[in-house]
Design a protein around this motif. Structure first.
Motif, PDB file in Angstrom:
ATOM      1  N   LYS A 278     103.095  52.663 115.298  1.00  0.00           N
ATOM      2  CA  LYS A 278     103.339  54.193 115.315  1.00  0.00           C
ATOM      3  C   LYS A 278     104.473  54.893 114.710  1.00  0.00           C
ATOM      4  O   LYS A 278     104.406  56.182 114.398  1.00  0.00           O
ATOM      5  N   THR A 279     105.495  53.973 114.968  1.00  0.00           N
ATOM      6  CA  THR A 279     106.745  54.254 114.243  1.00  0.00           C
ATOM      7  C   THR A 279     106.629  54.522 112.466  1.00  0.00           C
ATOM      8  O   THR A 279     107.200  55.218 111.788  1.00  0.00           O
ATOM      9  N   ASP A 280     105.876  53.468 112.094  1.00  0.00           N
ATOM     10  CA  ASP A 280     105.584  53.612 110.702  1.00  0.00           C
ATOM     11  C   ASP A 280     104.591  54.852 110.220  1.00  0.00           C
ATOM     12  O   ASP A 280     104.651  55.370 109.167  1.00  0.00           O
ATOM     13  N   VAL A 281     103.636  55.079 111.189  1.00  0.00           N
ATOM     14  CA  VAL A 281     102.917  56.428 111.003  1.00  0.00           C
ATOM     15  C   VAL A 281     103.910  57.550 110.859  1.00  0.00           C
ATOM     16  O   VAL A 281     103.887  58.522 110.079  1.00  0.00           O
TER      17      VAL A 281
ATOM     18  N   GLY B   3     104.361  60.300 107.610  1.00  0.00           N
ATOM     19  CA  GLY B   3     104.227  61.822 107.790  1.00  0.00           C
ATOM     20  C   GLY B   3     105.512  62.551 107.268  1.00  0.00           C
ATOM     21  O   GLY B   3     105.319  63.429 106.554  1.00  0.00           O
ATOM     22  N   VAL B   4     106.401  61.828 107.666  1.00  0.00           N
ATOM     23  CA  VAL B   4     107.891  62.544 106.989  1.00  0.00           C
ATOM     24  C   VAL B   4     107.808  62.671 105.683  1.00  0.00           C
ATOM     25  O   VAL B   4     108.215  63.436 104.873  1.00  0.00           O
ATOM     26  N   LEU B   5     107.593  61.391 104.844  1.00  0.00           N
ATOM     27  CA  LEU B   5     107.266  61.139 103.446  1.00  0.00           C
ATOM     28  C   LEU B   5     106.136  62.201 103.147  1.00  0.00           C
ATOM     29  O   LEU B   5     106.890  62.828 102.005  1.00  0.00           O
ATOM     30  N   VAL B   6     105.046  62.390 103.574  1.00  0.00           N
ATOM     31  CA  VAL B   6     104.293  63.236 103.120  1.00  0.00           C
ATOM     32  C   VAL B   6     105.003  64.706 103.044  1.00  0.00           C
ATOM     33  O   VAL B   6     104.812  65.480 102.002  1.00  0.00           O
TER      34      VAL B   6
ATOM     35  N   CYS C 216     100.959  62.886 112.129  1.00  0.00           N
ATOM     36  CA  CYS C 216     101.668  61.606 111.983  1.00  0.00           C
ATOM     37  C   CYS C 216     103.075  61.826 112.880  1.00  0.00           C
ATOM     38  O   CYS C 216     103.682  60.805 113.210  1.00  0.00           O
ATOM     39  N   VAL C 217     103.652  62.891 112.537  1.00  0.00           N
ATOM     40  CA  VAL C 217     105.001  63.153 113.250  1.00  0.00           C
ATOM     41  C   VAL C 217     105.032  63.795 114.480  1.00  0.00           C
ATOM     42  O   VAL C 217     105.999  64.229 115.019  1.00  0.00           O
ATOM     43  N   GLN C 218     104.013  63.727 115.431  1.00  0.00           N
ATOM     44  CA  GLN C 218     103.911  64.091 116.838  1.00  0.00           C
ATOM     45  C   GLN C 218     104.922  63.267 117.560  1.00  0.00           C
ATOM     46  O   GLN C 218     105.300  62.006 117.215  1.00  0.00           O
ATOM     47  N   GLU C 219     105.452  63.859 118.364  1.00  0.00           N
ATOM     48  CA  GLU C 219     106.592  63.476 119.284  1.00  0.00           C
ATOM     49  C   GLU C 219     106.118  62.003 120.094  1.00  0.00           C
ATOM     50  O   GLU C 219     106.704  61.136 120.278  1.00  0.00           O
ATOM     51  N   ASN C 220     104.855  62.011 120.804  1.00  0.00           N
ATOM     52  CA  ASN C 220     104.513  61.424 121.404  1.00  0.00           C
ATOM     53  C   ASN C 220     103.504  60.220 120.762  1.00  0.00           C
ATOM     54  O   ASN C 220     102.834  60.512 120.041  1.00  0.00           O
ATOM     55  N   ALA C 221     104.105  58.919 120.613  1.00  0.00           N
ATOM     56  CA  ALA C 221     103.508  58.095 119.802  1.00  0.00           C
ATOM     57  C   ALA C 221     102.242  57.729 119.928  1.00  0.00           C
ATOM     58  O   ALA C 221     101.312  57.660 119.070  1.00  0.00           O
ATOM     59  N   GLU C 222     101.674  57.777 121.142  1.00  0.00           N
ATOM     60  CA  GLU C 222     100.258  57.773 121.470  1.00  0.00           C
ATOM     61  C   GLU C 222      99.434  58.760 120.850  1.00  0.00           C
ATOM     62  O   GLU C 222      98.241  58.642 120.697  1.00  0.00           O
ATOM     63  N   SER C 223     100.015  59.810 120.640  1.00  0.00           N
ATOM     64  CA  SER C 223      99.160  61.217 120.097  1.00  0.00           C
ATOM     65  C   SER C 223      99.125  60.931 118.611  1.00  0.00           C
ATOM     66  O   SER C 223      98.050  61.491 118.030  1.00  0.00           O
ATOM     67  N   ARG C 224      99.916  60.001 117.932  1.00  0.00           N
ATOM     68  CA  ARG C 224      99.794  59.904 116.300  1.00  0.00           C
ATOM     69  C   ARG C 224      98.505  59.063 116.147  1.00  0.00           C
ATOM     70  O   ARG C 224      98.072  58.127 116.768  1.00  0.00           O
ATOM     71  N   PRO C 225      97.983  59.397 114.816  1.00  0.00           N
ATOM     72  CA  PRO C 225      96.665  58.423 114.495  1.00  0.00           C
ATOM     73  C   PRO C 225      97.460  57.232 114.106  1.00  0.00           C
ATOM     74  O   PRO C 225      98.552  57.037 113.806  1.00  0.00           O
ATOM     75  N   THR C 226      96.515  56.207 113.831  1.00  0.00           N
ATOM     76  CA  THR C 226      96.566  54.952 113.253  1.00  0.00           C
ATOM     77  C   THR C 226      96.662  55.324 111.550  1.00  0.00           C
ATOM     78  O   THR C 226      96.067  56.107 111.184  1.00  0.00           O
ATOM     79  N   MET C 227      97.255  54.382 110.925  1.00  0.00           N
ATOM     80  CA  MET C 227      97.157  54.531 109.346  1.00  0.00           C
ATOM     81  C   MET C 227      95.784  54.329 109.016  1.00  0.00           C
ATOM     82  O   MET C 227      95.346  55.050 108.048  1.00  0.00           O
ATOM     83  N   ALA C 228      94.966  53.607 109.651  1.00  0.00           N
ATOM     84  CA  ALA C 228      93.382  53.532 109.373  1.00  0.00           C
ATOM     85  C   ALA C 228      92.662  54.777 109.587  1.00  0.00           C
ATOM     86  O   ALA C 228      91.985  55.404 108.661  1.00  0.00           O
ATOM     87  N   SER C 229      93.187  55.525 110.878  1.00  0.00           N
ATOM     88  CA  SER C 229      92.734  56.992 110.770  1.00  0.00           C
ATOM     89  C   SER C 229      93.070  57.686 109.881  1.00  0.00           C
ATOM     90  O   SER C 229      92.403  58.631 109.289  1.00  0.00           O
TER      91      SER C 229
END
Length: 127
Positions: free
Chosen positions: A14-17, A21-24, A86-99
């Motif tokens: 989720k850190t990579d996600v 998000g920052v890159l986009v 992707c840049v939501q603060e709660n890591a569990e709330s972020r999607p996976t890269m597959a999503s």
């Protein structure tokens, strides 16, 4: 840098996600992550994007060259929405890269609503 990594040194997929998000966001805005609007020097790019999203002023964040060539297209809006997920603060709330890949390929703009905890973002972005 993902909040959980900056604050606690925790690293996950989720850190990579978050980084994606920052890159986009950087591509869409044409600005670097450490950019700050002149009129609000206390905000950095992600905080400014969140603020613009909440206020319904998404046009403010899009690089003018993108609007000149494509207009404010559904694709740009979709990318902004997905990047905020992707840049939501709660890591569990972020999607996976597959999503994320599924959302990018979807014809629909119906995605979960991104959420932000403003206090943590303000601290992390200044690190």
């Amino acid at each position: 840098m993902a909040p959980e990594y900056a604050m606690n040194g925790q690293f996950s997929v989720k850190t990579d996600v978050f980084s994606f998000g920052v890159l986009v966001i950087e591509v869409i805005t044409g600005k670097r992550n450490n950019w700050s609007p002149e009129e609000e020097s206390s905000l950095f790019l992600l905080s400014y994007v969140w603020k613009s999203w909440r206020e319904g002023k998404v046009l403010n964040i899009v690089d003018p060259s993108l609007i000149e060539t494509r207009g404010l297209s559904d694709e740009i809006m979709k990318c902004i929405h997905i990047s905020l997920l992707c840049v939501q603060e709660n890591a569990e709330s972020r999607p996976t890269m597959a999503s994320v890949v599924v959302m990018l390929n979807a014809n629909s703009l119906t995605f979960p609503r991104p959420s932000q905890q403003e206090t943590i973002t303000q601290v992390v972005l200044r690190l």
